[in-house]
Design an enzyme around this catalytic site. Sequence first.
Site, PDB file in Angstrom:
ATOM      1  N   HIS A  68     -12.888   3.006   0.297  1.00 49.89           N
ATOM      2  CA  HIS A  68     -12.830   2.061   1.438  1.00 49.89           C
ATOM      3  C   HIS A  68     -13.598   0.773   1.115  1.00 49.89           C
ATOM      4  O   HIS A  68     -14.095   0.091   2.025  1.00 49.89           O
ATOM      5  CB  HIS A  68     -13.450   2.650   2.726  1.00 49.89           C
ATOM      6  CG  HIS A  68     -12.700   3.799   3.316  1.00 49.89           C
ATOM      7  ND1 HIS A  68     -13.329   4.908   3.841  1.00 49.89           N
ATOM      8  CD2 HIS A  68     -11.377   4.027   3.475  1.00 49.89           C
ATOM      9  CE1 HIS A  68     -12.428   5.748   4.300  1.00 49.89           C
ATOM     10  NE2 HIS A  68     -11.226   5.242   4.086  1.00 49.89           N
TER      11      HIS A  68
ATOM     12  N   ARG B 197     -10.074  16.228   6.236  1.00 52.35           N
ATOM     13  CA  ARG B 197     -10.865  16.525   5.034  1.00 52.35           C
ATOM     14  C   ARG B 197     -12.235  17.074   5.416  1.00 52.35           C
ATOM     15  O   ARG B 197     -12.831  16.617   6.392  1.00 52.35           O
ATOM     16  CB  ARG B 197     -11.043  15.258   4.181  1.00 52.35           C
ATOM     17  CG  ARG B 197      -9.783  14.834   3.489  1.00 52.35           C
ATOM     18  CD  ARG B 197      -9.976  13.501   2.794  1.00 52.35           C
ATOM     19  NE  ARG B 197      -9.098  12.501   3.366  1.00 52.35           N
ATOM     20  CZ  ARG B 197      -9.203  11.193   3.155  1.00 52.35           C
ATOM     21  NH1 ARG B 197     -10.155  10.720   2.379  1.00 52.35           N
ATOM     22  NH2 ARG B 197      -8.354  10.358   3.699  1.00 52.35           N
TER      23      ARG B 197
ATOM     24  N   GLU C 125      -8.330  -4.816   5.706  1.00 55.07           N
ATOM     25  CA  GLU C 125      -8.292  -4.591   4.256  1.00 55.07           C
ATOM     26  C   GLU C 125      -7.169  -5.396   3.605  1.00 55.07           C
ATOM     27  O   GLU C 125      -7.301  -5.867   2.479  1.00 55.07           O
ATOM     28  CB  GLU C 125      -8.096  -3.096   3.986  1.00 55.07           C
ATOM     29  CG  GLU C 125      -9.325  -2.282   4.365  1.00 55.07           C
ATOM     30  CD  GLU C 125      -9.016  -0.813   4.628  1.00 55.07           C
ATOM     31  OE1 GLU C 125      -8.539  -0.512   5.751  1.00 55.07           O
ATOM     32  OE2 GLU C 125      -9.231   0.003   3.731  1.00 55.07           O
TER      33      GLU C 125
ATOM     34  N   ARG D 290      -2.838  -2.280  -3.233  1.00 49.36           N
ATOM     35  CA  ARG D 290      -4.019  -1.451  -2.995  1.00 49.36           C
ATOM     36  C   ARG D 290      -3.968  -0.298  -3.990  1.00 49.36           C
ATOM     37  O   ARG D 290      -2.989   0.459  -4.028  1.00 49.36           O
ATOM     38  CB  ARG D 290      -4.008  -0.901  -1.579  1.00 49.36           C
ATOM     39  CG  ARG D 290      -5.218  -0.038  -1.335  1.00 49.36           C
ATOM     40  CD  ARG D 290      -5.128   0.719  -0.053  1.00 49.36           C
ATOM     41  NE  ARG D 290      -6.340   1.509   0.114  1.00 49.36           N
ATOM     42  CZ  ARG D 290      -6.406   2.588   0.869  1.00 49.36           C
ATOM     43  NH1 ARG D 290      -5.336   3.007   1.521  1.00 49.36           N
ATOM     44  NH2 ARG D 290      -7.531   3.253   0.974  1.00 49.36           N
TER      45      ARG D 290
ATOM     46  N   ASN E  38       0.873  -1.183   0.000  1.00 46.64           N
ATOM     47  CA  ASN E  38       0.000   0.000   0.000  1.00 46.64           C
ATOM     48  C   ASN E  38       0.911   1.235   0.000  1.00 46.64           C
ATOM     49  O   ASN E  38       1.529   1.546   1.017  1.00 46.64           O
ATOM     50  CB  ASN E  38      -0.885  -0.046   1.257  1.00 46.64           C
ATOM     51  CG  ASN E  38      -1.837   1.125   1.343  1.00 46.64           C
ATOM     52  OD1 ASN E  38      -1.827   2.023   0.491  1.00 46.64           O
ATOM     53  ND2 ASN E  38      -2.651   1.147   2.383  1.00 46.64           N
TER      54      ASN E  38
END
Length: 407
Positions: free
Chosen positions: A180, A241, A386, A91, A7
Amino acid sequence: MLVLVINCGSSSVKYNLIETEGESEVCSGIVERIGAVTSIVKHQPAEGDYLKDTKVISNHSEALLEIMNYLLSPESSLISSPSDIKAVGHRVVHGGEMFKDSVLIDNVVKDAIEQAFDLAPLHNPPNLKGIQAAEERLPDVPHVAVFDTAFHHSLPAYAYLYGIPNRLYRRHKIRRYGFHGTSHYFVSRQYYKLTDKHKKDTKVITCHLGNGASIAAIRGGDSVDTSMGFTPLSGMVMGTRSGDLDPSILFYIVEKEELPLNSLHAMLNRHSGLLGLSGYASDMRDLIAEANNGDRRCQQAIDVFCYNIKKYVGSYIATLNGCDAILFTAGIGENSALIRKKSMENLDILGIEIDDERNENVKPGRIEKISSDSSRTDIYVVPTNEELVIAIDAAKIASASDQSPWV
Ligand code: ADP
């Protein structure tokens, strides 16, 4: 099958070495501050000593070399040859409209990831760099791309279209994609497994609450709506964010603050959300500590965050026409009893009721039910994984590609 999961961020490479048969992690680690004067290297084998070091690592290729050298080193004795690794799972944040599933990486796939650079300028370029660097170090192994967007491909058009001229969708693919996906997929599957419920008959709402946060409505195992949109900037208020806001605000800020567009981008992505609201921190633990000390703005940031969760959950219950379970995951979702409680408060009209004692006593890393016995909707904390989803997908595709070159 032993799978390396990669990742990549702009200045970091995270990795996990996973044995997919037993679904067990052999080792994980990270190379951070790539390109800085000194980089930080951390390796954590499942059995053995944690290792932290500083080195000079100037690009992603050198970071991959560092990782391979560690895995191959006699001290770690994790693998004896690069060929012990049978697949690499990457990813990739944005798959655009093209990728509904994970894919074996070839030049066409790499081109498509590059075409989506504009859609995820912070994520896709380093993701591609990571693929190139890993291919260089492990050239004889299948590399598989697993997209954050793929799980949300089942969104119906009425959920993914924005109210702007349709030709902007046709020309530029401006639509809701959602992110996600591997996490929403994983935690919903954990719930089906745990409760023996058949996914076909089940409606769940998954709340992935980390630094980035998104909520998804899942019917019959498919994502039917999600809070993030065209990019991971929208939806809920997050660590740094902004989440959703009235688009007119952007024109107003540009005019009033005389800001160039690129500073607006930085402001919305890096200086907004919980950090912007509190003026103090993006990390939920820090905010909770300061709010407990009486800081009003930290308390407000927490209130906004929880209210966002409640609004999405409420609206997704309408989307799904009911809900069997609400699942909390990721750093905040798994660890903060306070946020879970506050966001689920006063929802008894919808049959949602937390049991305070269960909520307070969730053990880290465990799937735990936190709803009361009288709650019509189950509420669970489900740790996400994940990396495991990426590893399993990569193993599946690598085995299939072993048997046929047309996979
Ligand atoms: P990322 O999106 O970077 O993967 P994580 O899923 O690791 O993020 O979540 C990070 C967030 O989880 C941070 O805001 C952190 O404060 C929060 N968090 C972790 N542990 C706790 C805790 N015990 N209480 C409240 N928040 C927590």
